[in-house]
Design a protein around this motif. Structure first.
Motif, PDB file in Angstrom:
ATOM      1  N   THR A 154      10.477  23.980  85.957  1.00  0.00           N
ATOM      2  CA  THR A 154       9.023  23.861  85.976  1.00  0.00           C
ATOM      3  C   THR A 154       8.398  24.487  84.735  1.00  0.00           C
ATOM      4  N   SER A 155       9.231  25.012  83.853  1.00  0.00           N
ATOM      5  CA  SER A 155       8.706  25.564  82.607  1.00  0.00           C
ATOM      6  C   SER A 155       9.757  25.460  81.506  1.00  0.00           C
ATOM      7  N   ILE A 156       9.265  25.416  80.295  1.00  0.00           N
ATOM      8  CA  ILE A 156      10.136  25.368  79.123  1.00  0.00           C
ATOM      9  C   ILE A 156      10.897  26.674  78.999  1.00  0.00           C
ATOM     10  N   ASP A 158       3.392  26.313  78.688  1.00  0.00           N
ATOM     11  CA  ASP A 158       4.793  26.519  79.045  1.00  0.00           C
ATOM     12  C   ASP A 158       5.178  25.616  80.215  1.00  0.00           C
ATOM     13  N   HIS A 159       4.214  25.295  81.068  1.00  0.00           N
ATOM     14  CA  HIS A 159       4.503  24.479  82.247  1.00  0.00           C
ATOM     15  C   HIS A 159       4.948  23.073  81.839  1.00  0.00           C
ATOM     16  N   ALA A 160       6.057  22.657  82.414  1.00  0.00           N
ATOM     17  CA  ALA A 160       6.567  21.291  82.209  1.00  0.00           C
ATOM     18  C   ALA A 160       7.587  21.028  83.309  1.00  0.00           C
ATOM     19  N   ASN A 170      13.894  17.424  84.378  1.00  0.00           N
ATOM     20  CA  ASN A 170      15.271  17.536  84.845  1.00  0.00           C
ATOM     21  C   ASN A 170      16.212  17.322  83.669  1.00  0.00           C
ATOM     22  N   VAL A 171      17.366  17.984  83.718  1.00  0.00           N
ATOM     23  CA  VAL A 171      18.379  17.796  82.685  1.00  0.00           C
ATOM     24  C   VAL A 171      19.751  17.629  83.335  1.00  0.00           C
TER      25      VAL A 171
END
Length: 153
Positions: free
Chosen positions: A111-113, A92-94, A97-98
């Motif tokens: 920091t997570s999906i 789940d960790h990723a 930025n959007v």
């Protein structure tokens, strides 16, 4: 990832999204839950004396979708995408930025999906185009569709 892995991931995502749309529109017209714009414009003091109709009220964004509110496209599709990505990537960790066309110049960091999916669900409450229902009740449909696709495709 390899080309084959990328192709499989995008196939899982797109198949989930297609099934999400079928499922959430079926649910929208089964539950037929009105949006704030309809409720506020048509407030009925005979039902609740604390309400006063405002026939000109619009949500923060100035417009709203013409279909019923629940379960909410953003909630279903975001939860579905998160479920597919977490399953496929096995984490789940990723850190990412959007940006958004609606808020030019604003960048959101995650920091997570699952955190991004949660915020996408809540975004419609903040825009005042949906009522603030429990997010998990709206996300469940997307997670279940994604689980089915991942398990059977």
């Amino acid at each position: 990832m390899s080309t084959a892995q990328n192709a499989r991931l995008f196939a899982l995502l797109n198949l989930s999204f297609a099934d999400d749309v079928i499922a959430f529109y079926d649910a929208k017209y089964t539950y037929n839950f009105w949006r704030p714009v309809t409720a506020i414009r048509a407030a009925d003091p005979a039902i609740n004396p604390e309400t006063i109709a405002d026939p000109t009220w619009l949500p923060e964004v100035g417009k709203t979708a013409p279909d019923p509110s629940y379960p909410g496209a953003h909630a279903v599709i975001s939860a579905s995408a998160a479920e597919v990505l977490i399953s496929f990537l096995e984490r789940d960790h990723a850190d990412f930025n959007v940006t958004s066309e609606v808020l030019p110049g604003v960048e959101r960091s995650f920091t997570s999906i699952s955190a991004a999916a949660e915020e996408a669900t809540l975004s419609r409450n903040l825009r005042r185009t949906t009522f603030p229902l429990r997010p998990d009740s709206r996300q469940r449909l997307g997670r279940e569709v994604a689980d089915f696709v991942v398990d059977n495709f």
